[in-house]
Design an enzyme around this catalytic site. Sequence first.
Site, PDB file in Angstrom:
ATOM      1  N   ARG A   1       0.833  -1.203   0.000  1.00  0.00           N
ATOM      2  CA  ARG A   1       0.000   0.000   0.000  1.00  0.00           C
ATOM      3  C   ARG A   1       0.863   1.247   0.000  1.00  0.00           C
ATOM      4  O   ARG A   1       1.764   1.385   0.821  1.00  0.00           O
ATOM      5  CB  ARG A   1      -0.916  -0.001   1.225  1.00  0.00           C
ATOM      6  CG  ARG A   1      -1.912   1.134   1.243  1.00  0.00           C
ATOM      7  CD  ARG A   1      -2.873   1.008   2.399  1.00  0.00           C
ATOM      8  NE  ARG A   1      -2.237   1.198   3.681  1.00  0.00           N
ATOM      9  CZ  ARG A   1      -2.886   1.217   4.842  1.00  0.00           C
ATOM     10  NH1 ARG A   1      -4.192   1.024   4.860  1.00  0.00           N
ATOM     11  NH2 ARG A   1      -2.242   1.385   5.981  1.00  0.00           N
TER      12      ARG A   1
ATOM     13  N   THR B   1      -1.149   7.589  -1.115  1.00  0.00           N
ATOM     14  CA  THR B   1      -2.394   7.459  -1.880  1.00  0.00           C
ATOM     15  C   THR B   1      -3.300   6.364  -1.348  1.00  0.00           C
ATOM     16  O   THR B   1      -4.476   6.307  -1.687  1.00  0.00           O
ATOM     17  CB  THR B   1      -2.079   7.159  -3.354  1.00  0.00           C
ATOM     18  OG1 THR B   1      -1.455   5.860  -3.452  1.00  0.00           O
ATOM     19  CG2 THR B   1      -1.145   8.205  -3.936  1.00  0.00           C
TER      20      THR B   1
ATOM     21  N   ASP C   1       0.606  -3.016  12.597  1.00  0.00           N
ATOM     22  CA  ASP C   1       1.089  -3.461  11.295  1.00  0.00           C
ATOM     23  C   ASP C   1       1.473  -4.930  11.397  1.00  0.00           C
ATOM     24  O   ASP C   1       2.454  -5.288  12.053  1.00  0.00           O
ATOM     25  CB  ASP C   1       2.292  -2.621  10.868  1.00  0.00           C
ATOM     26  CG  ASP C   1       2.738  -2.926   9.450  1.00  0.00           C
ATOM     27  OD1 ASP C   1       3.090  -4.090   9.173  1.00  0.00           O
ATOM     28  OD2 ASP C   1       2.748  -2.003   8.622  1.00  0.00           O
TER      29      ASP C   1
ATOM     30  N   ASP D   1       5.130  -5.843  10.298  1.00  0.00           N
ATOM     31  CA  ASP D   1       6.142  -5.432  11.268  1.00  0.00           C
ATOM     32  C   ASP D   1       6.128  -6.320  12.493  1.00  0.00           C
ATOM     33  O   ASP D   1       7.182  -6.666  13.047  1.00  0.00           O
ATOM     34  CB  ASP D   1       5.922  -3.975  11.687  1.00  0.00           C
ATOM     35  CG  ASP D   1       6.288  -2.993  10.574  1.00  0.00           C
ATOM     36  OD1 ASP D   1       6.876  -3.432   9.570  1.00  0.00           O
ATOM     37  OD2 ASP D   1       5.951  -1.802  10.719  1.00  0.00           O
TER      38      ASP D   1
END
Length: 211
Positions: A103, A107, A202, A205
Amino acid sequence: MRLHVVEHPLIAHKLTVLRDERTPSPTFRQLTEELVTLLAYEATREVGTEPVRISTPVTSTIGTRIADPQPIVVPILRAGLGMLEGMTRLLPTAEVGFLGLQRDEDTLEAITYANRLPDDLTGRQCFVLDPMLATGGTLVASIEYLFERGARDVTAICLLAAPEGLGAVEEAVGDRADVTIVTAAVDEGLNEKAYIVPGLGDAGDRLYGVV
């Protein structure tokens, strides 16, 4: 599009530990595999099968086996790799393809950077592995990629989903194909950074560390 939220005490327990910010990466990886196996059990309820005659030590009988063509499992790199072992443990005969999407944090659109998939997926059941269904951009792009290769039966397994992402997938897919989302929970929504709330952070991560 169909949505299946899997409710089970073990799933709720493992998801709670995954959400906890104190859970270290090794434990996070192990629990992700275990949780995916539980979700995969539900996701494969309609996997294609065919009868087969076998001989037991006592007599012959008709059993059931996974039908050809074999299903294909498609983890979305990189976080989806943490789900692969849990899926193939339950479906070891499936082929494995890879799709790299990430991603764009500005945007929020999905960018494809790698793909290792058969050119023709006609008649194949596809199981997409992506931990977080947030905005839906990555999953929509993945499904479109599979559609372009002839797939019409796609099941996405996600640890968590947000209403915004589910809406985006439903709008993009329409009635063009048989798409199912299997998840452990649908959370409240997205924050200003498009992270699922309460979520678990995340997933990439937390699985592999910040790179």
